[in-house]
Scaffold this motif. Structure first.
Motif, short mmCIF file in Angstrom:
data_model
loop_
_atom_site.label_atom_id
_atom_site.label_comp_id
_atom_site.label_asym_id
_atom_site.label_seq_id
_atom_site.Cartn_x
_atom_site.Cartn_y
_atom_site.Cartn_z
N CYS A 1 -2.45 -0.52 11.71
CA CYS A 1 -2.27 0.85 11.23
C CYS A 1 -1.88 0.93 9.75
CB CYS A 1 -1.23 1.57 12.09
SG CYS A 1 -1.70 1.54 13.83
N SER A 2 -2.53 1.86 9.03
CA SER A 2 -2.19 2.07 7.63
C SER A 2 -0.91 2.91 7.52
CB SER A 2 -3.34 2.75 6.90
OG SER A 2 -3.77 3.90 7.61
N ARG A 3 -0.64 3.69 8.54
CA ARG A 3 0.60 4.48 8.57
C ARG A 3 1.06 4.57 10.01
NH1 ARG A 3 2.04 10.20 7.26
NH2 ARG A 3 -0.02 10.67 8.09
N ILE A 4 2.36 4.59 10.18
CA ILE A 4 2.92 4.52 11.53
C ILE A 4 3.98 5.60 11.69
CG2 ILE A 4 4.25 3.05 13.13
CD1 ILE A 4 3.08 0.64 11.39
N GLY A 5 3.95 6.28 12.82
CA GLY A 5 5.03 7.19 13.17
C GLY A 5 5.80 6.59 14.33
N ILE A 6 7.10 6.45 14.18
CA ILE A 6 7.91 5.92 15.28
C ILE A 6 8.43 7.11 16.08
CG2 ILE A 6 10.01 4.65 15.87
CD1 ILE A 6 9.50 2.85 13.54
N ILE A 7 8.12 7.10 17.38
CA ILE A 7 8.43 8.27 18.22
C ILE A 7 9.36 7.86 19.36
CG2 ILE A 7 6.28 7.91 19.55
CD1 ILE A 7 6.13 10.98 19.87
N ASP A 8 10.32 8.73 19.63
CA ASP A 8 11.19 8.53 20.78
C ASP A 8 11.75 9.89 21.19
OD1 ASP A 8 12.45 6.99 22.74
OD2 ASP A 8 14.28 6.76 21.56
N HIS A 9 11.91 10.10 22.49
CA HIS A 9 12.40 11.37 23.01
C HIS A 9 11.70 12.57 22.38
CE1 HIS A 9 15.40 9.42 25.40
NE2 HIS A 9 15.96 8.84 24.36
N GLY A 10 10.38 12.43 22.21
CA GLY A 10 9.58 13.57 21.75
C GLY A 10 9.71 13.91 20.29
N LYS A 11 10.38 13.06 19.51
CA LYS A 11 10.52 13.33 18.08
C LYS A 11 10.01 12.14 17.26
CE LYS A 11 14.85 15.99 18.11
NZ LYS A 11 14.52 17.35 17.77
N ILE A 12 9.42 12.46 16.11
CA ILE A 12 9.04 11.40 15.17
C ILE A 12 10.30 11.04 14.39
CG2 ILE A 12 7.59 10.76 13.21
CD1 ILE A 12 5.68 11.35 15.33
N LEU A 13 10.76 9.81 14.55
CA LEU A 13 12.02 9.39 13.92
C LEU A 13 11.81 8.85 12.52
CD1 LEU A 13 13.64 7.46 16.90
CD2 LEU A 13 13.89 9.87 16.29
N ALA A 14 10.65 8.26 12.28
CA ALA A 14 10.36 7.68 10.97
C ALA A 14 8.85 7.63 10.81
CB ALA A 14 10.95 6.28 10.86
N LEU A 15 8.42 7.74 9.56
CA LEU A 15 6.99 7.88 9.29
C LEU A 15 6.68 7.20 7.98
CD1 LEU A 15 4.53 9.59 10.39
CD2 LEU A 15 5.29 11.38 8.85
N GLY A 16 5.65 6.37 7.95
CA GLY A 16 5.27 5.75 6.69
C GLY A 16 4.43 4.51 6.90
N SER A 17 4.08 3.84 5.79
CA SER A 17 3.38 2.56 5.89
C SER A 17 4.39 1.54 6.40
CB SER A 17 2.84 2.15 4.53
OG SER A 17 3.94 1.87 3.67
N LEU A 18 3.89 0.37 6.79
CA LEU A 18 4.79 -0.68 7.29
C LEU A 18 5.88 -0.98 6.26
CD1 LEU A 18 5.37 -2.86 9.43
CD2 LEU A 18 3.84 -4.37 8.15
N ASP A 19 5.47 -1.14 5.00
CA ASP A 19 6.45 -1.48 3.96
C ASP A 19 7.47 -0.35 3.78
OD1 ASP A 19 5.30 -3.90 3.58
OD2 ASP A 19 4.15 -3.32 1.80
N GLU A 20 6.97 0.87 3.79
CA GLU A 20 7.90 2.01 3.63
C GLU A 20 8.89 2.06 4.78
OE1 GLU A 20 4.81 5.01 1.27
OE2 GLU A 20 5.01 5.13 3.45
N LEU A 21 8.41 1.79 5.98
CA LEU A 21 9.31 1.84 7.14
C LEU A 21 10.35 0.73 7.07
CD1 LEU A 21 6.79 2.67 10.00
CD2 LEU A 21 8.59 4.15 9.11
N LEU A 22 9.89 -0.48 6.74
CA LEU A 22 10.83 -1.60 6.71
C LEU A 22 11.86 -1.43 5.59
CD1 LEU A 22 8.52 -4.64 7.57
CD2 LEU A 22 10.10 -3.37 9.05
N ALA A 23 11.45 -0.70 4.54
CA ALA A 23 12.39 -0.46 3.44
C ALA A 23 13.55 0.43 3.87
CB ALA A 23 11.65 0.17 2.25
#
Ligand code: ATP
Ligand code: MG
Length: 331
Positions: free
Chosen positions: A225-247
């Motif tokens: 994936c070029s961009r990833i949304g992390i989802i839990d309990h019906g909400k997007i908790l974090a959104l971005g490229s892998l590098d942006e997320l890990l940062a």
């Protein structure tokens, strides 16, 4: 033609340039999308913009709301509130437009087991409005794409799980959709079929198909994936490229060691180097930015702990998920 009407307006230059660029590059726009099952809010006000040509990953554990989001975009159910816009057009009440533009690979295989691959694709193709020579050609192309041409006349019930998943994918591609929704398409699939699915999706994406891919495997999200949304309990908790997320993690490196056999005083001393967390029988220190490894290991030696007791790793999306939610993706 209903799709692209707003795009055509944008093209003709009646909109401000910034709005025009945004419209031309946006494939899917979710605005405050909410879904409830009785008292349970399965999707909780999700707003999300997917650009044309993206390979977007929806990463989350069981029950996070991934399938609910997919089924709302695919028009399988009406949201409690919020809107889905495809190519600038709100999809509510437009089932024909949705069918034409979107391919949907459901989480559970949806095929007629008694029928052959060819017969299955014939049924799906006609549902999409295909027929005649065009349908025959598309069946050939899609069977070849998922490497099932040689099994086309065999009943689906004789297929392996991986082959059924590949045929399920072929069925979603017959009508050449511009947006493909893949809901955990590799669960229970052998490595060979998984790689075939990855290769095909990546090739289609390179050719311009926009893909939304849900998974609870961080390896898949990382790889595809070029961009990833992390989802839990019906909400997007974090959104971005892998590098942006890990940062977003407060650590560039993580040191892990067994809790048993490490004296509490030593653990407390090591915790001075970053956030300490305990997972099952192990402890991890998320080394704070700027901490030098040499200093960390000088401290472990001073505490009389052998270097081999420690392993070092780069943070992953699993670490970010743990950081955001306090639980692992597999829990
Ligand atoms: N038809 C339904 N009726 C009642 N509750 C439902 C229904 N479908 C889903 N849910 C609940 O809504 C929440 C979100 O479910 P959903 O299937 O969207 O999650 P998911 O992320 O796809 O999970 P999984 O990885 O297990 O497929 C869960 O708590 C689930 O139990
Ligand atoms: Mg699901």
């Amino acid at each position: 033609m209903t799709f692209g009407r707003e795009n055509a307006v944008a093209m003709r230059g009646r909109l401000r340039p910034d709005r025009r660029r945004q419209l031309l590059s946006t494939m899917l726009q979710l605005d405050q999308l909410t879904q409830r099952y009785g008292a349970l809010t399965a999707l909780d006000g999700v707003s999300l913009t997917i650009a044309r040509g993206e390979f977007f990953g929806l990463l989350g554990p069981n029950g996070a709301g991934k399938s609910t989001l997919m089924s709302l975009v695919a028009g399988l159910r009406e949201p409690a509130s919020g809107t889905v816009r495809l190519d600038g057009v709100a999809l509510a009440g437009r089932p024909a437009d949705i069918v034409r533009a979107i391919g949907f690979v459901p989480q559970s295989v949806a095929l007629y087991e008694e029928l052959t691959a060819e017969e299955n694709l014939g049924i799906f193709g006609r549902l999409y409005g295909l027929g005649g020579a065009k349908l025959v050609a598309r069946i050939d192309e899609c069977l070849a794409a998922v490497q099932l041409s040689d099994r086309r006349r065999d009943a689906v019930k004789t297929y392996s799980g991986g082959m059924q998943r590949r045929l399920n994918l072929a069925a979603s591609l017959l009508h050449e959709p511009k947006l493909l929704l893949c809901d955990e398409p590799t669960v229970g699939v052998d490595p060979q079929s998984r790689n075939a699915i990855f290769d095909l999706l990546q090739r289609l994406n390179r050719d311009g198909l926009t893909v939304i891919y849900s998974t609870h495997y961080m390896e898949e999200a990382t790889r595809l994936c070029s961009r990833i949304g992390i989802i839990d309990h019906g909400k997007i908790l974090a959104l971005g490229s892998l590098d942006e997320l890990l940062a977003r993690l407060p650590a560039a490196e993580i040191v892990s060691f067994a809790r048993n056999g490490t004296p509490p005083a030593a653990i407390a001393a090591l915790a001075r180097f970053g956030a300490l967390r305990e997972i099952d029988e192990r402890c991890e220190v998320l080394l704070a930015p700027g901490v030098r490894l040499a200093n960390f290991f000088a401290a472990t030696q001073a505490a009389g702990l052998p270097d081999r007791a420690f392993t070092l790793k780069r943070p992953t999306l699993e670490d970010l998920f743990l950081h955001l939610t306090g639980k692992t993706l597999r829990e």
